[in-house]
Each structure stands twice: as C-alpha cells, then as structure tokens.
Design a protein around this motif. Structure first.
Motif, PDB file in Angstrom:
ATOM      1  N   GLY A 228       0.772  -1.258  -0.047  1.00 14.94           N
ATOM      2  CA  GLY A 228       0.086  -0.089  -0.173  1.00 14.94           C
ATOM      3  C   GLY A 228       0.639   1.183   0.190  1.00 14.94           C
ATOM      4  N   ILE A 229      -0.024   2.248   0.208  1.00 17.04           N
ATOM      5  CA  ILE A 229       0.776   3.744   0.153  1.00 17.04           C
ATOM      6  C   ILE A 229       0.218   4.266   1.493  1.00 17.04           C
ATOM      7  N   ASN A 230       1.177   4.440   2.235  1.00 17.75           N
ATOM      8  CA  ASN A 230       0.946   4.999   3.757  1.00 17.75           C
ATOM      9  C   ASN A 230       1.300   6.498   3.985  1.00 17.75           C
ATOM     10  N   ALA A 231       0.067   7.073   4.236  1.00 23.27           N
ATOM     11  CA  ALA A 231       0.301   8.720   4.810  1.00 23.27           C
ATOM     12  C   ALA A 231       0.386   8.425   6.280  1.00 23.27           C
ATOM     13  N   LEU A 232       1.674   8.910   6.430  1.00 21.59           N
ATOM     14  CA  LEU A 232       1.880   9.156   8.191  1.00 21.59           C
ATOM     15  C   LEU A 232       1.148  10.779   8.394  1.00 21.59           C
ATOM     16  N   ARG A 233      -0.054  10.753   8.536  1.00 24.44           N
ATOM     17  CA  ARG A 233      -0.563  12.221   8.649  1.00 24.44           C
ATOM     18  C   ARG A 233      -0.157  12.789  10.193  1.00 24.44           C
ATOM     19  N   GLY A 234      -0.196  14.204  10.039  1.00 26.97           N
ATOM     20  CA  GLY A 234       0.399  14.816  11.109  1.00 26.97           C
ATOM     21  C   GLY A 234      -0.497  15.359  12.339  1.00 26.97           C
ATOM     22  N   GLU A 235      -1.891  14.975  12.283  1.00 28.85           N
ATOM     23  CA  GLU A 235      -2.493  15.582  13.319  1.00 28.85           C
ATOM     24  C   GLU A 235      -3.639  14.715  13.950  1.00 28.85           C
ATOM     25  N   PRO A 236      -4.026  14.750  14.994  1.00 28.76           N
ATOM     26  CA  PRO A 236      -4.682  13.632  15.780  1.00 28.76           C
ATOM     27  C   PRO A 236      -5.986  13.171  15.064  1.00 28.76           C
ATOM     28  N   ASN A 237      -6.802  13.941  14.499  1.00 31.03           N
ATOM     29  CA  ASN A 237      -8.039  13.620  13.767  1.00 31.03           C
ATOM     30  C   ASN A 237      -8.247  14.381  12.438  1.00 31.03           C
ATOM     31  N   VAL A 238      -6.781  14.365  11.673  1.00 29.50           N
ATOM     32  CA  VAL A 238      -6.783  15.085  10.506  1.00 29.50           C
ATOM     33  C   VAL A 238      -7.619  14.094   9.324  1.00 29.50           C
ATOM     34  N   GLN A 239      -7.527  12.653   9.961  1.00 25.20           N
ATOM     35  CA  GLN A 239      -8.326  11.633   8.774  1.00 25.20           C
ATOM     36  C   GLN A 239      -9.730  12.084   9.037  1.00 25.20           C
ATOM     37  N   GLY A 240     -10.277  12.191  10.272  1.00 28.76           N
ATOM     38  CA  GLY A 240     -11.642  12.516  10.561  1.00 28.76           C
ATOM     39  C   GLY A 240     -12.212  13.922  10.036  1.00 28.76           C
ATOM     40  N   SER A 241     -11.168  15.010  10.120  1.00 27.15           N
ATOM     41  CA  SER A 241     -11.726  16.282   9.583  1.00 27.15           C
ATOM     42  C   SER A 241     -11.630  16.315   8.127  1.00 27.15           C
ATOM     43  N   THR A 242     -10.698  15.235   7.696  1.00 21.27           N
ATOM     44  CA  THR A 242     -11.010  15.325   6.093  1.00 21.27           C
ATOM     45  C   THR A 242     -12.139  14.599   5.581  1.00 21.27           C
ATOM     46  N   ASP A 243     -12.238  13.413   6.461  1.00 21.34           N
ATOM     47  CA  ASP A 243     -13.584  12.929   6.039  1.00 21.34           C
ATOM     48  C   ASP A 243     -14.921  13.724   6.291  1.00 21.34           C
ATOM     49  N   HIS A 244     -14.892  14.419   7.092  1.00 10.21           N
ATOM     50  CA  HIS A 244     -15.915  15.079   7.355  1.00 10.21           C
ATOM     51  C   HIS A 244     -15.871  16.425   6.488  1.00 10.21           C
ATOM     52  N   CYS A 245     -14.678  16.564   5.773  1.00  9.10           N
ATOM     53  CA  CYS A 245     -14.688  17.478   4.868  1.00  9.10           C
ATOM     54  C   CYS A 245     -14.893  18.898   5.238  1.00  9.10           C
ATOM     55  N   ILE A 246     -14.227  19.279   6.281  1.00  5.27           N
ATOM     56  CA  ILE A 246     -13.801  20.960   6.584  1.00  5.27           C
ATOM     57  C   ILE A 246     -12.921  21.266   5.467  1.00  5.27           C
ATOM     58  N   LEU A 247     -13.662  21.135   4.457  1.00  3.18           N
ATOM     59  CA  LEU A 247     -12.609  21.687   2.931  1.00  3.18           C
ATOM     60  C   LEU A 247     -13.599  22.322   2.128  1.00  3.18           C
ATOM     61  N   TYR A 248     -13.242  23.305   1.550  1.00  6.62           N
ATOM     62  CA  TYR A 248     -14.070  23.991   0.501  1.00  6.62           C
ATOM     63  C   TYR A 248     -14.727  23.277  -0.817  1.00  6.62           C
ATOM     64  N   GLY A 249     -13.938  22.272  -1.127  1.00 15.00           N
ATOM     65  CA  GLY A 249     -14.334  21.581  -2.342  1.00 15.00           C
ATOM     66  C   GLY A 249     -15.302  20.133  -2.173  1.00 15.00           C
ATOM     67  N   ASN A 250     -15.383  19.966  -0.954  1.00 18.21           N
ATOM     68  CA  ASN A 250     -16.167  18.693  -0.731  1.00 18.21           C
ATOM     69  C   ASN A 250     -17.184  18.727   0.481  1.00 18.21           C
ATOM     70  N   LEU A 251     -18.275  18.010   0.366  1.00 23.89           N
ATOM     71  CA  LEU A 251     -19.175  17.722   1.647  1.00 23.89           C
ATOM     72  C   LEU A 251     -18.667  16.457   2.279  1.00 23.89           C
ATOM     73  N   PRO A 252     -19.168  16.092   3.591  1.00 24.64           N
ATOM     74  CA  PRO A 252     -18.848  15.148   4.307  1.00 24.64           C
ATOM     75  C   PRO A 252     -19.051  13.824   3.435  1.00 24.64           C
ATOM     76  N   GLY A 253     -17.778  12.959   3.418  1.00 28.67           N
ATOM     77  CA  GLY A 253     -18.059  11.631   2.954  1.00 28.67           C
ATOM     78  C   GLY A 253     -17.206  12.018   1.341  1.00 28.67           C
ATOM     79  N   TYR A 254     -16.552  13.160   1.186  1.00 27.46           N
ATOM     80  CA  TYR A 254     -16.107  13.308  -0.334  1.00 27.46           C
ATOM     81  C   TYR A 254     -17.043  13.602  -1.124  1.00 27.46           C
ATOM     82  N   LEU A 255     -18.092  13.896  -0.947  1.00 25.13           N
ATOM     83  CA  LEU A 255     -19.069  14.219  -1.754  1.00 25.13           C
ATOM     84  C   LEU A 255     -18.747  15.670  -2.531  1.00 25.13           C
ATOM     85  N   LYS A 256     -18.966  15.843  -3.746  1.00 22.16           N
ATOM     86  CA  LYS A 256     -18.406  16.993  -4.453  1.00 22.16           C
ATOM     87  C   LYS A 256     -19.328  18.387  -3.942  1.00 22.16           C
ATOM     88  N   MET A 257     -18.685  19.382  -3.830  1.00 15.45           N
ATOM     89  CA  MET A 257     -19.284  20.751  -3.385  1.00 15.45           C
ATOM     90  C   MET A 257     -20.048  21.111  -4.583  1.00 15.45           C
TER      91      MET A 257
END
Lengths: 810, 195
Positions: A228-257
């Motif tokens: 596999g490809i393994n990102a050793l991510r740097g923040e405690p819940n950066v996986q979760g905060s990304t999954d819930h998409c506190i990100l301009y381009g996506n809605l929770p679960g990587y649905l498209k904005m």
C-alpha cells in the motif's frame, strides 16, 4: 493510509521517502522496526540525515523537490528490466487500455494546455471504448497507444544520468534503491511506502504520491498485507476532519461541493454519478445519489423534500473554476474581501505560508472568533510584532475549549481506525467542548434568522440542530448516530440477488451505507462512516477486542475502520483472478467458492475470473482497475518532473517547462518570487521535531517540551557553515525575498551539498514550530515568514519543502 | 526494625495511619517517604481509569487517565498497555500529556474579548459572546450575501466570512463545523489538512 500502522510489520521492503518517521511518528516507527527485526530492508530517501536514517539499512540524500525525477527513474528501471508483476499489471490495472489518438506529450506539456489560464482542457486525456462502451484493451501490452507503452515511452526519458543530475543522488545509490524496491514485484513479497508532509508540501505534491502509486501497481503492492501507500498524517484527527470535509471542495464523505453551473440536483447527480458499461466493474460510485440525498436529509430532514430537490438550492454554490483554499482565503482577506473569521483549534498566523502577508490580512478583519485551549499568534495578532493595537479595528473573541481528555467523542487515525475516547474530567473554568460552542453559536444565529429573516434564511431556519442534551450540553452520541444514518420512515429493503426482504422501522439506525436510499427515506451525515453504530444501537467505535484471527495484526474487533470495518483497502487485489492469495504466507483474504474469508472484502462479489458475477478489485474506480493512466489530475495523466516555484536552476533539465504548468500563481504585491537568484542561493526545507507539534501552539505552552526545544534554529551543513564563517550556536539571520527569520545556527554533518546540473547546491532546514507569543523571552518567530504562497495544482497544499533563502551572520 | 511492604500495610491498617506510628519511637522519615510513594501507587490503583486517544500525530495511541474519585481531577496520564498500536509506549509529547490538563496554568478558562482598538483582553460571559457573535455573523452575512453571480446563476453564498479548523477536534465536532458553515452559505472553508 490504504493499510494501517500495525500492518507495517508485514512488509519486506519499506521505502520511507517524504517522512522522518522516527522523530515525527515515533510509535509508527516501532512497527517499521518490527519489520526490520523480521528481516525487512528499510530505506530512507530524504535531503537530510535524521534519526530515521540512523535506524534504516541505508540513507540516500536527494535535493528537495525532485521526488518525481527519482521515482520516474524507478518506473523506467522496473519496465526496462521487466521487474513488474505481470499477472497483476494485466488483470488489475489499466495498462492494457488504449489511450485516445489525440492525446500527446511534448516538451513538458500534455495535450490541451492553455498557457493563459495555466490550465488543461482534458478532452484528449481519454481511453478508447468499443461499440458497447467498454474500454478497449490489448492484453499483449504491445499496442503503441496502450497505457503500458505510453507510460514506457514517457519514463524512458528518466535515465540514470538524467535523474542523478536532477536529484543530486549518485547513480550507484539510485540503482541500489531501485533494485531493492523492485524486488517486491513478485507474488510473495510486499513493499510499502511511508510518506508525510515531505511529499505533500510541493507544487507537485499530489503527483509525488501518484508516481509511487504507479510503482505500487506495477509491483503488485496495492491491496496486500505489508503493502500500500501509507500517509503518516500529522494531526490527531486529520483523517476524520478530512472525512467530514472541513474543506471548500467537498461535503462530508468526499461528496462534491456544488459549482454554480449545476443549478439543479438532477444535473449535479448526472455529472458526479459515474457510469460504466462493463458488467465486471462494480463502479461503486453509481450509488452516489443515495449518499448525497441522505446527506441533505441529515441537514434538513422533513424540510428537504422531493419537491424542493431535498434543499439542493439552499447549499452554497462555488464559482466554476474558482478555489477557496487556505491560501485563497488569506489572499482574499489581504484584499479586504473577507470580513469575519472563525479560527478553531489552529494557528494560521504561524502555519500559513508567507506569514507577513497573513498577518497583514488579519488586520483587515472586522471580527475574529477563536476557539482553543491555549492562546496563540492568530488570536492575538493585534499586538504582534510591529502592530499597534490602538490602530486595529478588529473585534476579537477567544473562547475557552475543553481539552481532548475532557470530552467524549471519536477520533480517526491515519489507518482509518475510528476510536472512541471517553471524558476523564470536567474542563476548567468556563471551558466547554468545541462541539458545544459550535452548536450554541449556530443556535444563536438561527434564532436571529427566525426572528428577522434574511437572504436564503431557509438554509438556516430549517436546519436540524437539536444536538444539546436535556441539561443543555453537547450530546455527542446524538451526533454520532446522525453521522451513521437513520431510517426516517418504515422501509423494506429488497436484495434481489439474495432474494431477501428486510424491514426497518422509522428511527432505526442504518446498518451500513448499502442501506441508504436516494428517495429521502434515510438521513446520513457521512456515508463512509455508516456502520459505526449498529442498527441495534451498539457503538462499534468503542469496540476493544484484541483478537487477531489472520495473525496479520488487523485487529478487526478494535474500534471501527471505515469503510465497513475494512482494514486494508483494495484487498481483493491480494488474490489472483480466482480468489487464491498471491502470497499464502500472508493470507489477507481468500475466496472459498461461495464467500470471501479474512479481512472485510471490497465487496461481496466473486473474483473476476467468474465472468458472470465476478467484479474487478478497484471498486471505487469507474473502470474497476488501478489507474496507471490517471486523467483526473490537474497537470497530466502521467506524473512529470517540474522544478519548485523557487529553486537553484534556471531551467528544468527535462523540458522547457520549469515549474508545474498547472500550479496557480498568486499575484498580490507581497507574493514575491526569487528563482535561481544570487541573493538567495540556498535551498531551504522545513520540518518539525519530536518535542513540538505543528505550530507549537499546544506544545510551546508546556514547560517540559519547551525546555527540550526552546527556540528556532536553522540546520546548516558543516561545509556551508565553514564557507560562511558561521559557528554552531551562533545567532544568525535566514532570509528569503519575502521575509526574515532570526534564529540559532545548528551546524551538523547531516546536510551535505548536492551536485546538480554540474554545480554545487547547498540545502538548509528549519523547524516550523515557533511563533512570537510564547515563550515570552524568545526572539523566535514563524519560519513561514520565508515561505511562498504557492501550492500543489490539485490540492493547494503549500510548497513549504523547497524554496530559496540566504543565511548570514548578524 | 525491618518493615516489609506487607508488614507496613498491616501495621498502618492496625494503628490507623502514619501519625500514630511515631508513638513507637522510631525514626519514621524513610518510612514516610515510602508511605508517600505507596500513597501514589494506591491512588492509581483505586483511581477511576479512563481511556483516551493521543491528540498529536495521527498514529492514534491509547492513553489511560487516572482520575481521583474524590476530587474528579486527573492526576496521572500514561500510555495504555492494552492498546494494540502503542502497547503502552508514547513519544515525548504523549508522555507529557498531563501538561494539557488544567494543571497547565496557561489553559484558557474564561471567555476573552478584545474590543476594536483595545489593548487588552477583557473577561466576559458566554451569553455576551454568543449573542454578540451571532449578531456579527448575521450582519456580515446579510450585507455581503451573494444570491446570484454575474452570470445570473443562483449561488446563495457568502464570501465575506472565512472558516478555518480543525483537525484537532473530535469527528462529531468536525461534522458540526462542516454542516454549520455550509448552512451559513460559506465557501472559504478549510483546515490543517491543507497545510
């Protein structure tokens, strides 16, 4: 991570590139050392010799920003020496697909480039289809336009001589890494890669990772234990905060904005629901409408109806082609367009590139709301260096938050384990969990709109927002259940294949995302986490069983791993087309004739040799296969080496395109650039240390940690230090065209000069853990005073890892 | 006189604690030190043990907080030996986890407010902050709301409010942040995953 931390022990070769795991992920490194104890070879490729290098079998230094050249050379080596895993490449990748006639690559540019817009029209980056819409394939891999041949041609330019000259790595070292890593291209060997910010912090960050993904597909290392490809991510819940998409381009679960041009939900769903005519492709995203409608229902429940397209028009729509990332946000704030700012658990005045610009931008705000457990340089920007508070208009709030052990909830690690945490004590004073602050702020806003109305008030007043308990505190369980999903009506679900009918009652939790409905019968806050709470009300994130039935360290009964408790993604690719494990000694999964046994498989279907019911293993890909040719990327379907925005070379040795042609250039008066400049002749990179975390906004307030790493330093190789007359421990100045950072010189043997394109290039490095606010007596400030506002063309992750500086005695 | 651990426990149990021991006429200083240590050990033994997950990198190491049942305060935090990833071990930051509790005097415990052109923070209560923030959000949103873009497309967005953070809060909190900012119509939404 496609895999997870304990799985690192299963590898035969581990390439650590773009990470200093021993210092930044020490416990992850324990699992790397477990592999080493069992005989695995561990390789570290990094500009600097670190404690990771010290514990690896060997270290190879390379110039910052040249990873694609290094890895492109490895692709060339693998193909030329036929080291690829042929069975896997043929059956599980798109190597045999035929690239469209109009696609081309010439002198660093792919077909369809618009220099004015710095953007590609991807119309020619297509794969040919037959009359029935199924991709054409040449299983001999000899067709000149097959993906395999096109890829071979593309990377034939990455010769040992060329790669060595670009990267500064000796040919001997290149060959050594290539040979050892390519040795995993056989059925019974596993190779994995661990990266971190060292790969993402580049204008070519996404393509760094994609180049390695191509290597992993060629060697048959995806979907297997120890691979596999393994990102050793740097923040405690950066996986979760990304999954819930506190990100301009996506809605929770990587649905498209939503882009402005898709004015109806019908058009939106049509665009983002992929279609495949190949009966063997599961094309799991064909379920997209179920995930999307269930998300809208989780927001507005009974107010979201078929008639109003489930509230589709209430969601904000982005301008087509416009981006709203961190760098864009501060650029707009600098231009005076952003007036109010919420800043939760973060310190962007230290962490964002070109900090001088960011701090000027903050002064333009009308108001700022901070939520955190400690103060930091962002919340108190109004009395930062050189700023007169009596001249700053910003109204500021700093709200006290509960620390992690003072609240209950879940956190997702890089290996996608969603682990439940419990509350150990009350938060001090008036502090409350961020969740409670957020609920209360929004409730107060909602009340105002209910009373006064306002533009698009429906989105706010109709919002289901009842997440406080009877005592007026954060009801985390209620939110967790909303994320999991619930039936809003009595529902009967029919499984035609199994000939079963299951009845679910209104109010019952959904067992998993397979049960979500596109007609409004289900609400689900985030489809990928669905299944974390069972229909019987059991919180699987709390599971703490330590059984290990496969012996591979999957720990299937410890917490919940998304999706559907799958521990290794794409795991059906660990077996041949008949479902027999490629490596019987590390049996992750096996088809027993009627079912898969082992890890939770990527779908229940039989293996692909069954032409009627069987499916390909990469079920989230439209075509069901690993994409060696990847038309989704901004800068081309095959990764190509480009120089960083700022580098030591005037030209790219591989083509006429010096830097990533699709990377956006920011143009404010503070966005200065100095490439190949005599004034700033040294390559600089940034990193962290074991004792501090990110900006140091949590760790600088802790006496034990601060004592160990008290202030900012620059690490300089002894040869450069001698040349400049700089002594270890001396206070010096590091500067770029954008700013200065006074700091202590740390002279070591860990940085060696590189020989690049016939010249000597020195590199230095600095930690990014400091700011002006604390400790009080420190003269340190942010390293990001030096870094440029520029980022990856796909993700806008800034280029913190390669820029140009000068170092001077004071 | 040799005092074994077992004998000591029996004796303290019998005579009701260290103070009475001095009546035996012994030098009790070494014993007192031993008793203090024992006190800590016993404190951990009888404490409420609460598990949590580390809040620094994303490895997801387990920790155990020992909570004094009488005071409800955490007095010790260490690695969770039962956790399959860290197996009890921690890095320097994780080992210092206790310094994130209220024992750290730098923790924020009050709502702080800085008025425009102010030179200091002032302490306020939650009611003040919530109602004032709600007012600012509504006024900024309403004044700068973009109903339709230049092409006339319905966009319902507000570009005048930015939202940043966080990857250092729990999943359920992240979901609330994500939903809140969308319901408000914000588009400048980002966090540490980007940097």
């Amino acid at each position: 991570m496609t895999n997870h931390y304990c799985d690192l022990k299963n590898a035969d070769v581990i390439l650590i590139m773009g990470s200093n795991a021993a210092e930044h992920h020490p416990i992850a490194f324990k699992w790397i050392l477990r592999a080493k104890e069992k005989g695995a070879t561990i390789i570290h490729v990094d500009p600097r010799y670190t404690r990771t290098s010290a514990r690896c079998d060997f270290h190879v230094p390379l110039r910052s920003g040249t990873d694609i050249a290094f890895l492109g050379g490895m692709i060339n080596y693998i193909i030329e020496n036929k080291k690829y895993f042929k069975d896997y490449v043929l059956n599980y990748t798109n190597a045999s697909f035929i690239v469209g006639e109009d696609y081309y690559f010439k002198d660093g540019l792919f077909s369809g480039y618009d220099a004015k817009k710095r953007k590609y029209d991807k119309a020619t980056w297509v794969l040919e289809k037959d009359g029935s819409g199924i991709p054409k394939r040449d299983m001999s891999l000899t067709h000149p336009r097959s993906v395999f041949q096109m890829m071979k041609k593309h990377y034939s330019r990455y010769t040992l001589d060329k790669v060595s000259s670009i990267t500064g790595v000796s040919k001997e070292n290149l060959l050594k890494v290539y040979e050892i890593y390519a040795s995993t291209g056989v059925p019974d060997k596993a190779g994995t890669e661990c990266y971190a910010l060292g790969w993402t912090h580049h204008t070519t960050g996404s393509q760094n990772i994609r180049t390695m993904s191509i290597i992993q597909l060629l060697l048959g290392n995806m979907g297997i234990a120890g691979g596999g490809i393994n990102a050793l991510r740097g923040e405690p819940n950066v996986q979760g905060s990304t999954d819930h998409c506190i990100l301009y381009g996506n809605l929770p679960g990587y649905l498209k904005m939503l882009p402005a041009s898709l004015d109806t939900m019908e058009k939106y769903l049509h665009k983002y629901t992929p279609e495949s005519k190949d009966p063997q492709s599961a094309n799991y995203y064909s379920n997209y409408p179920k995930f999307f409608v269930s998300f809208l229902k989780s927001l507005w429940e009974e107010k979201a109806t078929k008639e109003n397209e489930f509230g589709y028009s209430w969601l904000p729509k982005m301008e087509d082609g416009k981006h709203y990332s961190t760098m864009h946000m501060f650029d707009a704030m600098y231009a005076g367009k952003v007036k109010g700012f919420f800043c939760i658990g973060a310190d962007p005045a230290v962490s964002t590139p070109n900090s001088n610009k960011v701090r000027k931008a903050l002064q333009n705000l009308d108001w700022l709301v901070g939520e955190n457990i400690f103060n930091n340089e962002t919340y108190e920007f109004w009395r930062g260096p050189g700023i007169d508070p009596t001249k700053n208009k910003t109204e500021c709030f700093l709200l006290p938050a509960a620390a992690t052990m003072e609240k209950e909830g879940s956190q997702s690690n890089s290996g996608r384990w969603v682990q439940w945490k419990y509350k150990a004590a009350e938060a001090p004073g008036d502090a409350i969990p961020v969740g409670e602050i957020e609920i209360k702020i929004m409730a107060a806003v909602k009340k105002l709109y209910e009373k006064e109305g306002g533009p698009n008030a429906e989105a706010i007043v109709n919002l289901k927002w009842d997440y406080l308990d009877s005592k007026g505190h954060f009801d985390v369980i209620k939110v967790a259940k909303r994320i999991n999903g619930v039936f809003l009506e009595d529902t009967v679900i029919e499984d035609k294949a199994k000939k079963t009918k299951t009845e679910f009652k209104k109010g019952q939790l959904v067992p998993g995302f397979g049960n979500l409905q596109a007609d409004g019968k289900t609400a689900c806050g985030n489809w990928i986490i669905s299944g974390s709470y069972t229909a019987d009300g059991i919180n699987k994130m709390q599971a703490r069983g330590k059984e290990d039935p496969t012996g591979l360290g999957l720990f299937p009964n410890w917490s919940f791993a998304w999706p559907v408790n799958r521990r290794i993604l794409y795991n059906r690719a660990s077996c041949d087309v008949n479902g027999k494990p490629y490596n019987p000694k590390r049996k992750l999964l096996e088809w027993t004739g009627d079912k898969w046994v082992g890890d939770v498989p990527d779908g229940p279907w039989p293996p692909q040799a069954d032409k009627q019911k069987g499916k390909y293993p990469f079920i989230m890909q439209k075509d069901g296969l690993g994409a060696l040719f990847g038309p989704g990327m901004a800068e081309g379907p095959f990764p190509e080496h480009y120089e960083p925005l700022e580098g030591p070379l005037e030209k790219n040795p591989l083509s006429s395109q010096r830097m990533n042609p699709a990377a956006e250039i920011f143009k404010s008066d503070m966005d200065k650039v100095a490439n190949a400049s005599e004034k700033f002749p040294y390559v600089c990179t940034t990193y962290s240390c074991t004792e501090h975390w990110c900006t140091g906004a949590l760790t600088r307030w802790q006496a034990w940690l601060l004592e160990m790493q008290p202030e900012l330093y620059v690490e300089i190789g002894d040869e450069l230090a001698k040349e400049k007359g700089i002594k270890n421990g001396e206070r010096i100045k590091v500067s770029s065209i954008r700013g200065e950072a006074p700091c202590i010189a740390m002279v070591t043997k860990r940085f060696k000069p590189f020989h690049v394109e016939g010249k000597t290039v020195h590199q230095v490095g600095m930690p990014f853990n400091y700011g002006w606010l604390f400790p009080k007596d420190s003269t340190s400030d942010s390293t990001n005073m030096l870094t440029p506002t520029v980022g990856d063309a796909n993700t806008f992750c800034p280029e913190y890892k390669a820029f140009m500086v000068n170092v001077e005695k004071l | 006189m040799q005092i074994t651990r077992r004998g000591f426990l029996t004796m303290t149990g019998a005579v009701g604690g260290g103070v009475a021991l001095s009546s035996l006429g012994l030098n009790l200083n070494p014993t007192r030190a031993y008793a203090d240590e024992l006190g800590k050990m016993d404190r951990i033994k009888i404490a409420k043990q609460v598990t949590t997950i580390c809040c620094y990198c994303s490895v997801g190491c387990g920790l155990v907080c020992s909570v004094d049942k009488a005071t409800g305060k955490i007095f010790n935090i260490e690695g969770d030996a039962d956790h399959p990833i860290n197996e009890g071990s921690l890095c320097a930051k994780g080992a210092g986890f206790f310094d994130l509790t209220e024992a750290n005097k730098h923790r924020l415990t009050k709502v702080l407010y800085r008025k425009p052109y102010g030179t200091e923070w002032e302490e306020k209560d939650w009611d003040f902050a919530l109602s004032r923030i709600a007012r600012l959000v509504k006024d900024t949103r309403d004044k700068n709301f973009i109903k339709r873009n230049d092409k006339g497309e319905l966009v319902n967005r507000c570009e005048a409010i930015g939202h940043y953070g966080s990857s250092n809060i729990d999943n359920e909190e992240c979901w609330l942040v994500s939903v809140k900012s969308r319901a408000l119509g914000l588009v400048y939404i980002d966090h540490q995953a980007r940097v």
